[in-house]
Design a protein around this motif. Structure first.
Motif, PDB file in Angstrom:
ATOM      1  N   ASP A 131      38.763  22.867  81.805  1.00 37.00           N
ATOM      2  CA  ASP A 131      37.862  23.372  80.769  1.00 37.00           C
ATOM      3  C   ASP A 131      38.626  23.729  79.493  1.00 37.00           C
ATOM      4  OD1 ASP A 131      35.216  23.649  80.235  1.00 37.00           O
ATOM      5  OD2 ASP A 131      35.019  25.683  81.018  1.00 37.00           O
ATOM      6  N   HIS A 168      32.697  32.727  85.452  1.00 36.13           N
ATOM      7  CA  HIS A 168      33.371  31.785  84.548  1.00 36.13           C
ATOM      8  C   HIS A 168      32.688  32.000  83.199  1.00 36.13           C
ATOM      9  CE1 HIS A 168      34.695  27.510  83.426  1.00 36.13           C
ATOM     10  NE2 HIS A 168      33.748  27.734  82.553  1.00 36.13           N
ATOM     11  N   ASN A 199      37.260  29.690  76.456  1.00 39.54           N
ATOM     12  CA  ASN A 199      36.984  30.332  77.745  1.00 39.54           C
ATOM     13  C   ASN A 199      37.509  31.765  77.688  1.00 39.54           C
ATOM     14  OD1 ASN A 199      37.117  27.318  78.465  1.00 39.54           O
ATOM     15  ND2 ASN A 199      36.503  28.222  80.405  1.00 39.54           N
ATOM     16  N   HIS A 217      32.393  32.099  78.925  1.00 38.19           N
ATOM     17  CA  HIS A 217      32.797  31.535  77.632  1.00 38.19           C
ATOM     18  C   HIS A 217      32.636  32.593  76.550  1.00 38.19           C
ATOM     19  CE1 HIS A 217      33.706  27.224  78.246  1.00 38.19           C
ATOM     20  NE2 HIS A 217      33.103  27.461  79.399  1.00 38.19           N
TER      21      HIS A 217
HETATM   22 ZN   LIG Z   1      33.167  26.224  81.092  1.00 38.78          ZN
END
Ligand SMILES: [Zn+2]
Length: 551
Positions: A22, A215, A251, A217
């Protein structure tokens, strides 16, 4: 739940790095396979739990990375490969993408699946029931093959807001398929901490036997905060990327998450003593990514603990803890403004000791080395990712001081011979309709001997490399095993001079390993020559080649 039943209560928080998948979606971040291996090695050395190596089904580069990942001396981390659920209305068996993921041969497979009805209807264009079957079947496929399965629930927080029941059903499907970890993804990055708390609490209550994580952002500038509050609620898995790399706003910065949890919530995430390597690792990865390192990056940036003294100077000197939120040394950073990460005396001594050079017993020599490094860094050199240039510099300072520590040092010759001296070079660049071609003439002195050689290449640097090799190959047969693996150029803004400065980082390799050298000049060819000549000198030093230039 208690420790005996093997459930969540006894799980420590798992640090899952997604820089190579990512994170590398970031604009301007383009890692070669070699770069990816070096980033993975740096993360492993730091001590994260999982390194997600990429998406083997999406491009040949990632496929090659997994084929070569076994070359690395994995000490701490486990490797994960990333991929999506099977295609709609097909079987998981024989699905070519799932097969590719299996072939990557990693202990962990991270499977991404839809958790938002909007995406099932509009992006996947299949029924909601089929999406659930796709998640469960694909998870089962890998679990049967003996893999640990992490389920990445894409757009989970938006999906939860739109249709809570369906979003949770997606997690149930993954759990049914044998996933042991549910990673709730804030894919659009718009979720705020209070919402994270509510949703994570709900999910934790519903899946008591599973590891639950996030996870996040950074589109709302909350990625790190969201990760921290999730752990506060009991999440035991956090995904993030080095230096917060990633598409759009990035991220969650895994380094800030690690520092926050270790220093302020008493979690033990990294192996003992490794938190002190955080700042150096952050810089090393920025250098490998060929991206400027943000001075303001929390915990690890060069300005993160730099206070503009002014009126407070004496107070800062008396009580440094009054002006910083944590002790910067805990993360390998320091309190005041420094020319760079390396320019501290103790760092230089430690680094030299790593090369088998004990400078601590000769204070005058240590000072001379330090001065030389400071001057070089002021001109734009960066040694964090260029160990070979650093070692050459130290050895040249030692070698230039006859009767110094050099003669008393054990092991390798401490000083350094010069294998060749440059008399001069000339490069001609030809631009034509057919193809670009460059020609270089290199004139070298090897003691009494003068060697002239001509090289041709696709660009001036390639031509110089060819000419230099031609000039030296007969005299130093060891050169046959030394080759160039990477070449990076960065234009630095005029920090010291009035004009911009070019920095070249060049990586060379032999059968045993690779090394990086750096060259700096306001001219790209000169900077490249310097990195090139040092790259070859260092290769000859490694090979133990006998120098033909008299000392
Ligand atoms: Zn992602």
């Amino acid at each position: 739940m208690n420790a005996a039943d093997g459930s969540r209560a006894d799980l420590s928080v798992e640090m899952y790095d997604t820089t190579l998948r990512d994170g590398s979606q970031q604009v301007g971040l383009d890692l070669t396979v070699e770069d990816k291996l070096r980033v993975a090695a740096a993360l492993d050395a730091l001590g994260v739990d999982v390194v997600e190596g990429g998406w083997p089904g999406s491009n040949p580069k990632d496929k090659e990375f997994f084929a070569r990942a076994g070359e690395l001396p994995w000490r701490n981390a486990q490797l994960a490969a990333f991929g999506a659920t099977r295609r709609p209305n097909r079987s998981a068996d024989g699905d070519p993408d799932l097969e590719t993921l299996l072939v990557a041969n990693t202990p962990i497979v991270t499977l991404v699946g839809k958790a938002w009805t909007l995406h099932v209807d509009e992006a996947l264009r299949t029924t909601r029931e089929e999406n659930l079957a796709m998640i469960a079947d694909s998870a089962r496929f890998f679990v049967r093959a003996g893999r640990r399965l992490v389920f990445d629930a894409e757009h989970f927080f938006d999906g939860y807001a739109a249709d809570r029941g369906y979003a949770l059903a997606c997690l149930s499907a993954a759990a049914e398929g044998g996933a042991d970890t549910l990673a709730l993804c804030d894919t659009n990055g718009g979720t705020l901490p209070e919402e994270i708390v509510t949703v994570v609490r709900d999910v934790l209550g519903r899946f008591p036997g599973l590891r639950v994580g996030v996870h996040c952002h950074n589109d709302s500038a909350c990625a790190v905060a969201n990760s921290l509050v999730a752990v506060g609620e009991g999440a035991t898995h956090v995904q993030g990327a080095a230096n917060g790399y990633g598409e759009r706003c990035g991220n969650a910065d895994l380094f800030a998450v690690i520092a926050g949890l270790e220093l302020k919530r008493n979690h033990e995430l990294l192996p003992p003593g490794r938190l002190g390597a955080l700042a150096a690792t952050a810089r090393e990865i920025a250098e490998l990514a060929n991206l400027p390192f943000d001075a303001k990056q929390p915990y690890v940036g060069s300005s993160a603990f730099a206070t503009k003294a002014g009126l407070h100077a004496s107070a800062i000197a008396r009580r440094p803890d009054a002006y910083s939120h944590v002790n910067p040394e805990r993360v390998g950073n320091r309190a005041h403004v420094l020319v760079s990460e390396l320019a501290g005396r103790s760092n230089v001594l430690v680094k030299a000791a790593e090369m088998g050079l004990d400078l601590s017993s000769d204070p005058a020599l240590a000072t001379a080395v330090l001065e030389e490094i400071k001057a070089a860094e002021h001109r734009g050199y960066a040694f964090e990712a260029a160990d070979a240039s650093f070692e050459l510099l130290v050895r040249r300072v030692i070698g230039g001081r006859p009767g110094s520590e050099a003669e008393r040092m054990p092991g390798r010759e401490a000083g350094i011979p010069e294998w060749f001296e440059l008399e001069g070079y000339r490069v001609v660049i030809e631009k034509s309709a057919g193809a670009d071609r460059s020609e270089a003439i290199v004139r070298l002195l090897l003691g009494e001997q003068r060697v002239v050689a001509v090289g041709e290449g696709v660009g001036p640097v390639h031509a110089l490399d060819q000419a230099l090799r031609k000039a030296l190959s007969e005299l130093y047969p060891e050169l046959a095993n030394i080759h160039l693996v990477d070449y990076k150029v960065r234009i630095l803004d005029g920090r010291a001079a009035t004009s911009a400065v070019t920095r070249v980082m060049l990586t060379s390799a032999d059968h045993q390993g690779e090394w990086t050298t750096v060259g700096v000049s306001d001219d790209i060819v000169t900077a490249s020559w310097e990195a090139l000549a040092d790259g070859i000198s260092y290769g000859l030093l490694r090979a133990g080649a006998e120098a033909l230039v008299p000392a």
